[in-house]
Design a protein around this motif. Structure first.
Motif, mmCIF file in Angstrom:
data_model
loop_
_atom_site.group_PDB
_atom_site.id
_atom_site.type_symbol
_atom_site.label_atom_id
_atom_site.label_comp_id
_atom_site.label_asym_id
_atom_site.label_seq_id
_atom_site.Cartn_x
_atom_site.Cartn_y
_atom_site.Cartn_z
ATOM 1 N N LEU A 50 14.812 25.962 79.805
ATOM 2 C CA LEU A 50 15.171 26.630 78.583
ATOM 3 C C LEU A 50 15.603 27.919 78.849
ATOM 4 O O LEU A 50 15.569 28.973 77.944
ATOM 5 C CB LEU A 50 14.277 26.387 77.369
ATOM 6 C CG LEU A 50 14.002 24.822 77.068
ATOM 7 C CD1 LEU A 50 12.664 25.063 76.057
ATOM 8 C CD2 LEU A 50 15.287 24.337 76.455
ATOM 9 N N ALA A 51 15.674 28.242 80.224
ATOM 10 C CA ALA A 51 15.904 29.623 80.599
ATOM 11 C C ALA A 51 17.221 30.466 79.527
ATOM 12 O O ALA A 51 17.017 31.690 79.311
ATOM 13 C CB ALA A 51 16.226 29.961 81.752
ATOM 14 N N ASN A 52 18.108 29.997 79.182
ATOM 15 C CA ASN A 52 19.124 30.546 78.518
ATOM 16 C C ASN A 52 19.204 30.337 76.763
ATOM 17 O O ASN A 52 19.908 30.519 76.245
ATOM 18 C CB ASN A 52 20.548 30.060 78.972
ATOM 19 C CG ASN A 52 20.691 30.245 80.412
ATOM 20 O OD1 ASN A 52 20.477 31.606 80.666
ATOM 21 N ND2 ASN A 52 21.336 29.676 81.151
ATOM 22 N N ASP A 53 18.004 29.904 76.539
ATOM 23 C CA ASP A 53 17.728 29.387 75.167
ATOM 24 C C ASP A 53 16.251 29.986 74.554
ATOM 25 O O ASP A 53 15.259 29.140 74.693
ATOM 26 C CB ASP A 53 17.807 28.068 74.810
ATOM 27 C CG ASP A 53 17.744 27.429 73.451
ATOM 28 O OD1 ASP A 53 17.566 28.199 72.578
ATOM 29 O OD2 ASP A 53 17.637 26.335 73.173
ATOM 30 N N ARG A 54 16.294 31.287 74.160
ATOM 31 C CA ARG A 54 14.987 31.890 73.754
ATOM 32 C C ARG A 54 14.341 31.138 72.579
ATOM 33 O O ARG A 54 13.036 30.950 72.365
ATOM 34 C CB ARG A 54 15.381 33.317 73.475
ATOM 35 C CG ARG A 54 13.930 34.264 73.201
ATOM 36 C CD ARG A 54 13.293 34.070 74.917
ATOM 37 N NE ARG A 54 12.162 35.153 75.120
ATOM 38 C CZ ARG A 54 11.491 35.008 76.259
ATOM 39 N NH1 ARG A 54 11.896 34.092 77.053
ATOM 40 N NH2 ARG A 54 10.573 36.348 76.541
ATOM 41 N N ASN A 55 15.265 30.828 71.433
ATOM 42 C CA ASN A 55 14.755 30.001 70.317
ATOM 43 C C ASN A 55 14.283 28.469 71.063
ATOM 44 O O ASN A 55 12.946 28.276 70.218
ATOM 45 C CB ASN A 55 15.826 29.735 69.423
ATOM 46 C CG ASN A 55 16.093 30.945 68.380
ATOM 47 O OD1 ASN A 55 15.511 31.882 68.534
ATOM 48 N ND2 ASN A 55 17.493 31.210 68.186
ATOM 49 N N GLY A 56 14.861 27.960 71.730
ATOM 50 C CA GLY A 56 14.265 26.943 72.323
ATOM 51 C C GLY A 56 12.963 26.964 72.785
ATOM 52 O O GLY A 56 11.871 26.115 72.907
ATOM 53 N N THR A 61 7.100 26.447 73.027
ATOM 54 C CA THR A 61 5.976 26.912 73.071
ATOM 55 C C THR A 61 4.952 26.705 71.884
ATOM 56 O O THR A 61 3.662 26.337 72.187
ATOM 57 C CB THR A 61 6.123 28.674 73.143
ATOM 58 O OG1 THR A 61 6.899 28.883 74.282
ATOM 59 C CG2 THR A 61 4.695 29.485 73.320
ATOM 60 N N ARG A 62 5.613 26.876 70.712
ATOM 61 C CA ARG A 62 4.828 26.331 69.650
ATOM 62 C C ARG A 62 4.287 25.058 69.493
ATOM 63 O O ARG A 62 3.452 24.653 69.222
ATOM 64 C CB ARG A 62 5.477 26.502 68.320
ATOM 65 C CG ARG A 62 5.498 28.216 68.059
ATOM 66 C CD ARG A 62 6.744 28.516 66.760
ATOM 67 N NE ARG A 62 6.424 29.827 66.338
ATOM 68 C CZ ARG A 62 7.526 30.337 65.567
ATOM 69 N NH1 ARG A 62 8.626 29.673 65.003
ATOM 70 N NH2 ARG A 62 7.444 31.623 65.168
ATOM 71 N N LYS A 63 5.095 24.263 69.989
ATOM 72 C CA LYS A 63 4.594 22.597 70.194
ATOM 73 C C LYS A 63 3.562 22.485 71.109
ATOM 74 O O LYS A 63 2.633 21.814 71.090
ATOM 75 C CB LYS A 63 5.822 21.757 70.509
ATOM 76 C CG LYS A 63 6.849 21.380 69.121
ATOM 77 C CD LYS A 63 7.940 20.522 69.283
ATOM 78 C CE LYS A 63 9.088 20.256 68.390
ATOM 79 N NZ LYS A 63 8.421 19.534 67.294
ATOM 80 N N THR A 93 4.740 37.840 76.242
ATOM 81 C CA THR A 93 4.048 38.592 75.111
ATOM 82 C C THR A 93 5.128 38.244 73.940
ATOM 83 O O THR A 93 4.406 37.919 72.752
ATOM 84 C CB THR A 93 4.147 39.758 75.577
ATOM 85 O OG1 THR A 93 3.552 40.196 76.558
ATOM 86 C CG2 THR A 93 3.394 40.729 74.141
ATOM 87 N N ASP A 94 6.368 38.126 73.943
ATOM 88 C CA ASP A 94 7.262 37.988 72.880
ATOM 89 C C ASP A 94 7.299 36.558 72.078
ATOM 90 O O ASP A 94 7.737 36.247 71.197
ATOM 91 C CB ASP A 94 8.478 38.404 72.888
ATOM 92 C CG ASP A 94 9.329 37.817 74.092
ATOM 93 O OD1 ASP A 94 8.698 37.569 75.231
ATOM 94 O OD2 ASP A 94 10.268 37.307 73.610
ATOM 95 N N LEU A 95 6.514 35.618 73.043
ATOM 96 C CA LEU A 95 6.522 34.365 72.502
ATOM 97 C C LEU A 95 4.957 33.921 71.889
ATOM 98 O O LEU A 95 4.790 32.783 71.508
ATOM 99 C CB LEU A 95 7.010 33.339 73.492
ATOM 100 C CG LEU A 95 8.210 33.500 74.129
ATOM 101 C CD1 LEU A 95 8.685 32.389 74.958
ATOM 102 C CD2 LEU A 95 9.419 33.213 72.847
ATOM 103 N N ARG A 96 4.345 34.990 72.096
ATOM 104 C CA ARG A 96 2.833 34.547 71.436
ATOM 105 C C ARG A 96 2.756 34.854 70.134
ATOM 106 O O ARG A 96 3.695 35.701 69.485
ATOM 107 C CB ARG A 96 1.915 35.737 72.176
ATOM 108 C CG ARG A 96 1.648 35.567 73.656
ATOM 109 C CD ARG A 96 0.524 36.518 74.249
ATOM 110 N NE ARG A 96 0.561 36.009 75.731
ATOM 111 C CZ ARG A 96 0.036 37.210 76.375
ATOM 112 N NH1 ARG A 96 -0.769 38.053 76.080
ATOM 113 N NH2 ARG A 96 0.095 37.105 77.705
#
Length: 223
Positions: A50-56, A61-63, A93-96
């Motif tokens: 998912l390197a080009n899909d930050r929302n993905g 990560t949440r799942k 850090t920005d996905l925590r």
């Protein structure tokens, strides 16, 4: 090198019918098998995909986090702590999540929500299963409904009821607990899964458990 090789990761990612869910099901299975060091490998594999899909990446990560969180009620809190710590260590850090993600239901809300999910999962045998737990120890049924199903398993903002059932099945397979597994295999159908999807979850959890050296006293239950 551990358990997960690139070939094995590719094998898991190609599991039939689970192309959008294999990663959190696999992570949960490794957690219950007490192999938390394998979880970062799954996460890094998915981050690259998912390197080009930050929302993905955030959704993935949440799942993964939520599956390991729900696994605490089924496979043990210490294992979930270790697994979530391993996951955090490789999460950018920005996905925590800096704040609590789930709601805080009142006692009445938790009881109602927990009972509704329990009854839906077990269907026509819900009263019998609930009665068996209450007979074993009244506090057991109360705890399961109000403190497991209510605030935790019935929280569906990140994992849907069907996805939660996948996590539950994955948690139960390594533990050799056929009575509970039988109920939740059927419960997954009640939560919207197909027989083929449930079979794929079961098969993948069996493969991972075998990689981890798990053995069973008898054949693992199936639909």
């Amino acid at each position: 090198m551990g358990i997960l090789t690139p070939a094995r990761l590719a094998q898991l990612a190609a599991t039939p019918l689970l192309e959008n869910s294999w990663y959190y099901i696999a992570a949960t299975t490794f957690s219950v098998c007490n192999e938390p060091d394998e979880i970062p490998k799954i996460y890094e594999y998915m981050m690259e995909k998912l390197a080009n899909d930050r929302n993905g990446q955030l959704k993935m990560t949440r799942k993964m986090r939520e599956s390991l969180m729900k696994g605490a009620a089924l496979g043990g809190l210490p294992k979930s702590i270790n697994s979530l710590t391993q996951l955090k260590n490789v999460t950018p850090t920005d996905l925590r999540e800096p704040v609590l993600q789930r709601d805080k239901p009142s006692r009445e809300e938790a009881e109602g929500r927990g009972r509704a999910m329990f009854d839906h999962v077990y269907g026509k045998i819900a009263k019998r299963v609930s009665g068996q737990m209450a007979t074993a120890y009244p506090d057991l049924e109360y705890y399961a409904i109000n403190h497991v199903y209510g605030p935790l398993l019935s929280y569906t903002s990140i994992l849907t009821p069907k996805e939660t059932s996948f996590v539950i099945v994955a948690c139960l397979i390594p533990q050799d607990v056929n009575p509970q597994l039988k109920g939740h295999l059927k419960g997954a159908l009640n939560n919207g899964a197909t027989k083929e999807e449930v079979a794929s979850v079961r098969d993948m959890a069996l493969v991972i458990s075998n990689w981890c050296g798990i053995s069973w006293k008898s054949e693992v239950a199936k639909l």
